[in-house]
Scaffold this motif. Structure first.
Motif, PDB file in Angstrom:
ATOM      1  N   PRO A 279      39.682 -62.284  17.747  1.00  0.00           N
ATOM      2  CA  PRO A 279      40.569 -63.330  17.247  1.00  0.00           C
ATOM      3  C   PRO A 279      41.741 -62.743  16.451  1.00  0.00           C
ATOM      4  CG  PRO A 279      38.590 -63.230  15.918  1.00  0.00           C
ATOM      5  CD  PRO A 279      38.392 -62.285  17.074  1.00  0.00           C
ATOM      6  N   ALA A 280      42.868 -63.408  16.529  1.00  0.00           N
ATOM      7  CA  ALA A 280      44.048 -62.991  15.764  1.00  0.00           C
ATOM      8  C   ALA A 280      43.925 -63.552  14.356  1.00  0.00           C
ATOM      9  CB  ALA A 280      45.311 -63.512  16.424  1.00  0.00           C
ATOM     10  N   ASP A 281      44.113 -62.703  13.359  1.00  0.00           N
ATOM     11  CA  ASP A 281      44.105 -63.161  11.977  1.00  0.00           C
ATOM     12  C   ASP A 281      45.470 -63.698  11.567  1.00  0.00           C
ATOM     13  OD1 ASP A 281      41.438 -62.461  11.331  1.00  0.00           O
ATOM     14  OD2 ASP A 281      42.036 -60.381  11.015  1.00  0.00           O
ATOM     15  N   LEU A 282      46.523 -63.102  12.140  1.00  0.00           N
ATOM     16  CA  LEU A 282      47.889 -63.420  11.756  1.00  0.00           C
ATOM     17  C   LEU A 282      48.721 -63.680  13.003  1.00  0.00           C
ATOM     18  CD1 LEU A 282      50.221 -63.407   9.620  1.00  0.00           C
ATOM     19  CD2 LEU A 282      50.405 -60.934  10.050  1.00  0.00           C
TER      20      LEU A 282
ATOM     21  N   VAL B 285      42.727 -67.858  13.090  1.00  0.00           N
ATOM     22  CA  VAL B 285      44.003 -67.515  12.463  1.00  0.00           C
ATOM     23  C   VAL B 285      43.929 -67.838  10.978  1.00  0.00           C
ATOM     24  CG1 VAL B 285      46.464 -68.058  12.360  1.00  0.00           C
ATOM     25  CG2 VAL B 285      45.333 -67.816  14.561  1.00  0.00           C
ATOM     26  N   ARG B 286      44.413 -66.897  10.168  1.00  0.00           N
ATOM     27  CA  ARG B 286      44.336 -67.056   8.720  1.00  0.00           C
ATOM     28  C   ARG B 286      45.697 -67.227   8.058  1.00  0.00           C
ATOM     29  NH1 ARG B 286      39.904 -62.753   6.943  1.00  0.00           N
ATOM     30  NH2 ARG B 286      39.573 -64.243   5.283  1.00  0.00           N
TER      31      ARG B 286
ATOM     32  N   ILE C 221      44.590 -61.787   5.020  1.00  0.00           N
ATOM     33  CA  ILE C 221      43.883 -61.110   6.110  1.00  0.00           C
ATOM     34  C   ILE C 221      42.671 -60.356   5.599  1.00  0.00           C
ATOM     35  CG2 ILE C 221      44.094 -59.407   7.967  1.00  0.00           C
ATOM     36  CD1 ILE C 221      45.768 -62.098   8.215  1.00  0.00           C
ATOM     37  N   HIS C 222      42.786 -59.745   4.451  1.00  0.00           N
ATOM     38  CA  HIS C 222      41.691 -58.918   3.946  1.00  0.00           C
ATOM     39  C   HIS C 222      40.748 -59.651   3.000  1.00  0.00           C
ATOM     40  CE1 HIS C 222      44.512 -55.770   5.401  1.00  0.00           C
ATOM     41  NE2 HIS C 222      43.396 -55.486   6.026  1.00  0.00           N
TER      42      HIS C 222
END
Length: 168
Positions: free
Chosen positions: A7-10, A31-32, A158-159
């Protein structure tokens, strides 16, 4: 990407890609945060950039378009998506951190677009003016500067640990 286990976080998008990133964020799993660069608040308003080829695109299905020193292929599906885009509602409903980057000297997409995107967005939201940049970030170091800004901003989102997931 989430279905493949990556999955894409950004989501980061430039110009129409910024509008697409906002629209996609509503349906993208995992996504975050979202970042836009030079994005239009109403993608159909940017159609003036390709008015000369629009009739051919609609009648033939696609047509080459010269923009920013490059030849791109503009497709009917894209033009139709732009016509039907309702980005303002997507911005208001976005429940993710949003970073809006835009140059005050952008001659392709006026900086007023960034102001409207920022105004419509919920918190957390951030705005960075890319002073001295053109729309395509073509001058030496402009794209790298934007990347550094996005990276520094996104780090906190993200982290951060995901709910139910331990920090490694």
């Amino acid at each position: 990407m989430a279905e493949r286990g990556t999955p894409a976080d950004l989501l980061v998008g430039h110009s129409w890609g910024g509008a697409a990133a906002i629209a996609a964020a509503a349906e993208a799993t995992g996504v975050r945060a979202v970042a836009t660069i030079g994005a239009p608040v109403d993608p159909s308003h940017v159609e003036g950039q390709y008015d000369a080829v629009i009739d051919r695109v609609l009648s033939e299905g696609s047509h080459e378009w010269f923009v920013g020193g490059r030849t791109l292929v503009l497709k009917r599906a894209f033009v139709e998506d732009v016509h039907h885009a309702s980005l303002r509602a997507g911005i208001r409903e976005l429940r993710l951190p949003l970073l809006v980057l835009h140059s005050p000297t952008d001659n392709t997409v006026d900086i007023a677009n960034a102001g409207e995107i920022f105004y419509e967005a919920r918190h957390p939201r951030s705005f960075v003016a890319l002073d001295g940049a053109d729309h395509l970030l073509t001058a030496r170091g402009q794209a790298q500067r934007a990347a550094h800004i996005i990276s520094a901003w996104a780090d906190q989102y993200i982290h951060a640990s995901r709910p139910g997931v331990g920090v490694s």
